[in-house]
Enzyme design. Structure first.
Site, mmCIF file in Angstrom:
data_model
loop_
_atom_site.group_PDB
_atom_site.id
_atom_site.type_symbol
_atom_site.label_atom_id
_atom_site.label_comp_id
_atom_site.label_asym_id
_atom_site.label_seq_id
_atom_site.Cartn_x
_atom_site.Cartn_y
_atom_site.Cartn_z
ATOM 1 N N GLU A 70 -14.173 27.370 -12.352
ATOM 2 C CA GLU A 70 -14.603 28.723 -12.075
ATOM 3 C C GLU A 70 -13.405 29.729 -11.797
ATOM 4 O O GLU A 70 -13.485 30.812 -12.121
ATOM 5 C CB GLU A 70 -15.273 28.456 -10.635
ATOM 6 N N GLU A 145 -4.337 26.789 -11.217
ATOM 7 C CA GLU A 145 -5.358 26.837 -10.329
ATOM 8 C C GLU A 145 -5.936 25.481 -9.942
ATOM 9 O O GLU A 145 -6.646 25.495 -8.698
ATOM 10 C CB GLU A 145 -6.680 27.665 -11.096
#
Length: 975
Positions: A70, A145
């Site tokens: 995401e 991330e």
């Protein structure tokens, strides 16, 4: 243009059209024939348009692959190769919502905007991001991330770093988060709900780049997608764009993403686990006990709505019988419930907080006995009516705490759509609500309790106990694991990690080229409304009381706000303002017991809230107006009853209920503990500002760490301080509830104002006419520079000062600087390079300037980054296009759409603070007219604020102790 059933529009076949009167919309359901994508459009006249694309993403392990993905797909794509298109959009879009969300079984990418061109741009970037991300090209994206090994030199300590890794370390630091995660695990051991979709820090480093990209390749296909559109738009134009730019390039495939059903248990299961507390906290009364049940399917719309109401009825109101029974049995200091219908098999939980494992058998017995008694003797019909009414009011009002209405409808649709059922079922609530209302004359809820709670073996008992040294033990184990791993590596393997670390750092510090940045679509300044919105305000009087009238269409709801001047309260009694606001409405009055009062409030109103607030004088750093607020709402025909109830609470509350007051204090303390762990950045920021700012000190005394310490002391010494508490309540009530202290506010339709005026006269006549003396508060500034220690695994780092104290003036350009600092400098330094989940800058009209970080693995490094922010601003350079982007992004925040009730509240605030339309327009003009030279000139302001060295850190006990030399003092947050 009228759309026709079974006709194809740009590759989309219209399968169904339906009027959804409950939300004043028409629904159009499409399927894209070539790619298999599903699309739902809700047509209405809302100009705040919403787009979302979602994917069914059930995880198979706790590596957090769905969550990391995401984050990662928004780090560059085919058409928009910028490293951070998401951030570039925040900087330069008029969006009213822009984010992405990972759930237990789905991932959603929603955007919203009121500007047609901007809405199109947002859709384009998001569709390209999810379908053509750069994750295949750049493994550094997953490293940044998700997680990576960090090693710059062979001699250095090997560590883990990554944004999601640190986010989840913070998220799973609180016992409540651990509990709710383990509840799902206990009930669904054989399905995706049994693992952590967000990622467990113990398992996140197991995720490989190959697994990461394979997850995207398998699940991010249009055949596995759910596209949602909402608002006033030309739907044929949107369908054409989505088809021609994206979906026509994909062929329909079979995607294996179905969510399996967990087979029901034959008997209740038990799970016991620990959570970390610091060495200075006591272990007694720190356990969580929970009973948890699986409740049918989320695709059963009647059962879903009924259990939503039943959870409120049993556990959420002062009259809730199960909560009351558990508190009366002295099983814990707080009781709360949870009903989660966002999964295929919804769950219902009963939780007792601040208990002990030795009380488990008694806990189970009280729950069982209470539920049996309710089924045998029947539930109070007034309680049922009150819970149904408050839910119905919420459904009709459709206000969602600042989230776009269309977004919340889109999320609600997924509770059935994701599982192959009718996507509209949870939006059509009227008929379902009428069925549930049968409970007013039948044993409807009693049968539900019997079937789904008393006789349900698909249940679990989860116990979470405190354990000292657990955080330290895990930290040592991790350190040893990494040391052992490092020592097992050859020189070439170590060099590879060093090369990868440096490669990532190089990517992080290398700015996107102007050519790449130009690929991100951008509006022009001509797309911005140069004029500020004028909020409706008419000044009137009811008898002698100043009344602010906001004539707005509110769907038949009246919003009442009362602002009592609370500067009559002595400085040493200020914390009692917050305590009084929490007691009013939750304790008995002369006419009603507290249970009766709760029912009467919920039957007749949409809620009544009391609170202590402070309003800063426009442009001043040292003048503020303390107010005790009463915020209430009701259907206009219930206005007389609403005023009657407010009068009863305000003037006739009986404060001598010792048992009840103690329960409220214990619950307040418990809820504050939850919020402080979840929102540590606000605690640290408010505390840092309180060192020098009078208004921040006032607010910190009412709602910050100071108030938490006050509440803790009251709980610990309740017997000796009880009489003081009661006398303080009585004294404050006399000082505050006075007609000479009051400003009134009414938000609603003009035709209903007269009804309010007539209704209010009785309360006016009952209010005291005395004129209490106003207090001048004296808060001594002091750079305490505290380290606030918890068992958290991350930090919340704040640094602050007031620029007006240094001779600077406020300008709207500071808001542009906020955008630049927040989404350029701090985003790169503290989030991307530092690994924190977030970092923020804030500049207020009165001069208060605050920098803060969220779920931050660092401490000194973040403070150092703040100290260099001024230098960044002084050297800031930007071409005209980039400057336009920053200005548009700033205006976007100014122009967030306000609900009718918020328009009234904001307009009231402007009036109290003496903010005129000219002030608002001047700020807007200064924002739109900002040049890069203005930003550079503000660099000295930041540098000078940071030099004053006022800071506060809330976080890991070990981290704070390791840096104790920088703090003025260190203290434990919790006992």
């Amino acid at each position: 243009m009228e759309l026709q059933l079974n006709k194809v529009y740009s590759g989309f076949k219209l399968l169904e059209q339906k009027n959804i009167k409950d939300i004043n919309s028409t629904a159009f359901i499409f399927e894209h024939e070539k790619s298999g994508a599903k699309l739902l459009y809700l047509k209405n006249d809302d100009d705040n348009k919403v787009f979302s694309i979602s994917f069914r993403t059930p995880p198979t392990d706790s590596t957090g692959v769905a969550h990391i993905l995401e984050h990662s797909v928004l780090c560059g794509s085919r058409k928009f190769p910028s490293k951070e298109p998401f951030v570039e959009l925040i900087k330069g879009s008029l969006n009213t919502f822009l984010n992405a969300m990972t759930f237990s079984d789905k991932t959603m990418y929603p955007v919203a905007s009121r500007n047609d061109k901007d809405f199109h741009n947002l859709m384009d970037v998001y569709l390209d991001a999810v379908l053509y991300p750069n994750i295949y090209k750049y493994p550094e994206i997953m490293m940044q991330e998700g997680w990576h090994y960090e090693l710059e030199n062979k001699e250095d300590e090997l560590t883990y770093k990554g944004v999601v890794y640190n986010e989840m370390k913070g998220a799973l630091s609180s016992p409540e988060s651990i509990l709710m995660r383990k509840v799902q695990e206990s009930l669904f051991p054989d399905t995706p709900y049994g693992v952590e979709s967000g990622g467990d820090p113990d398992f996140i480093p197991d995720l490989t780049q190959e697994q990461f990209t394979a997850f995207h390749k398998k699940l991010y296909h249009p055949s596995n997608s759910y596209i949602f559109l909402y608002g006033a738009m030309d739907i044929t134009e949107q369908l054409k764009f989505i088809n021609e730019e994206y979906l026509k390039n994909f062929d329909k495939i079979q995607v294996d993403s179905e969510i399996p059903v967990q087979k029901a248990f034959e008997a209740e299961r038990k799970l016991v686990l620990d959570y970390p507390i610091s060495d200075n906290e006591k272990e007694e009364d720190k356990s969580f006990l929970s009973l948890n049940y699986v409740i049918g399917r989320s695709t059963d719309k009647e059962l879903s709505l009924a259990f939503d109401i039943l959870e409120h009825l049993l556990l959420e109101t002062p009259a809730a019988p199960l909560k009351k029974a558990l508190i009366d049995a002295d099983l814990g200091k707080d009781v709360f419930g949870s009903y989660d219908s966002s999964v295929l098999q919804p769950t219902f939980s009963v939780v007792v907080k601040n208990s002990n494992e030795a009380k488990v058998d008694q806990f189970k017995k009280v729950v069982s006995d209470t539920l049996k008694a309710l089924t045998q003797n029947g539930i109070d019909k007034k309680l049922i009516e009150s819970s149904i009414n408050i839910r119905e009011f919420q459904l009709r009002e459709a206000e969602f705490d600042g989230y776009p209405r269309g977004l919340m409808y889109g999320i609600r649709c997924m509770d059935s759509w994701l599982y192959g059922e009718n996507s509209l079922m949870h939006l059509e609530y009227e008929d379902t609500l009428n069925k549930v209302k049968e409970a007013l004359t039948t044993n409807y809820f009693e049968k539900l309790i019997e079937k789904y709670l008393l006789n349900n073996t698909h249940s679990s008992l989860v116990i979470v106990n405190p354990k000292k040294g657990l955080a330290e033990k895990k930290a040592e184990e991790l350190k040893k694991k990494l040391e052992d791993y490092k020592s097992s590596l050859s020189d070439s393997e170590l060099n590879k990690i060093i090369v990868n670390t440096n490669k990532l750092k190089e990517r992080q510090v290398t700015p996107d080229s102007p050519e790449v940045l130009k690929t991100i679509p951008l509006l022009s300044l001509e797309d911005i409304d140069k004029k500020s919105e004028t909020l409706p305000l008419l000044e009137a009087q009811i008898n002698s009381i100043k009344t602010l009238v906001h004539p707005i269409f509110t769907s038949g709801i009246a919003y009442i706000n009362m602002y009592f001047n609370s500067s009559t309260v002595p400085q040493d009694k200020l914390p009692y303002i917050s305590l009084l606001s929490s007691v009013l409405g939750k304790i008995g009055t002369e006419k009603y017991s507290y249970e009766e009062l709760s029912n009467i409030i919920n039957i007749n109103t949409g809620g009544i809230r009391f609170g202590g607030e402070a309003f800063a004088e426009c442009g001043k750093s040292d003048i503020f107006y303390p107010k005790f607020t009463v915020r209430a709402k009701a259907l206009t025909e219930k206005l007389p009853k609403l005023i009657e109830i407010i009068e009863e609470i305000m003037l006739h509350t009986k404060f001598e209920d010792k048992k009840r007051i103690k329960e409220i204090i214990q619950e307040m303390k418990s809820r504050m503990e939850m919020r402080m762990l979840q929102r540590g950045h606000t605690v640290a920021a408010k505390r840092a500002a309180s060192y020098f700012s009078p208004i921040a000190k006032y607010e910190e005394t009412l709602i910050g760490l100071s108030f938490y310490k006050f509440i803790s002391d009251l709980e610990n010494n309740f017997e000796t301080r009880y009489s003081e508490v009661v006398e303080s309540f009585k004294h404050l009530s006399k000082l505050i509830f006075n007609r000479n202290n009051l400003i009134l506010s009414f938000t609603g339709e003009e035709k209903d104002y007269e009804s309010f005026e007539k209704s209010f006269v009785s309360l006016y006549n009952s209010l005291s006419t005395e004129n209490p003396e106003k207090i001048s508060y004296n808060f001594e500034p002091s750079a305490l520079n505290e380290g606030l220690m918890t068992s958290s695994k991350v930090q919340y780092v704040a640094k602050a000062y007031n620029f007006k104290e240094l001779g600077y003036s406020y300008t709207g350009s500071l808001q542009v600087l906020k955008t630049i600092i927040g989404f350029d400098y701090l985003w790169n330094k503290v989030r991307v390079q530092g690994g924190a989940y977030g970092a923020f800058a804030n500049f207020q009209w009165g001069g208060n300037t605050v920098f803060s970080s969220y779920r931050d693995p660092n401490l000194k490094e973040t403070l150092a980054a703040y100290d260099k922010a001024g230098e960044f601003a002084q050297n800031f350079d930007s071409d005209e296009r980039e400057m336009t982007k920053y200005i548009i992004g700033t205006v976007s925040e100014l122009d967030s759409p306000l609900t009718p009730s918020m328009k009234g509240i904001v307009s009231d605030e402007y009036y109290i603070r003496h903010i005129t339309q000219a002030h608002v327009q001047k700020e807007r003009d200064e924002i739109i007219g900002t040049k890069k030279e203005d930003i550079r000139s503000l660099g000295t302001l930041i540098a000078d604020c940071m030099k004053q060295n006022y800071f506060c850190v809330l976080g890991s006990e070990d981290k704070i102790k390791a840096n104790k030399d920088i703090f003025g003092s260190i203290l434990n947050v919790f006992e």
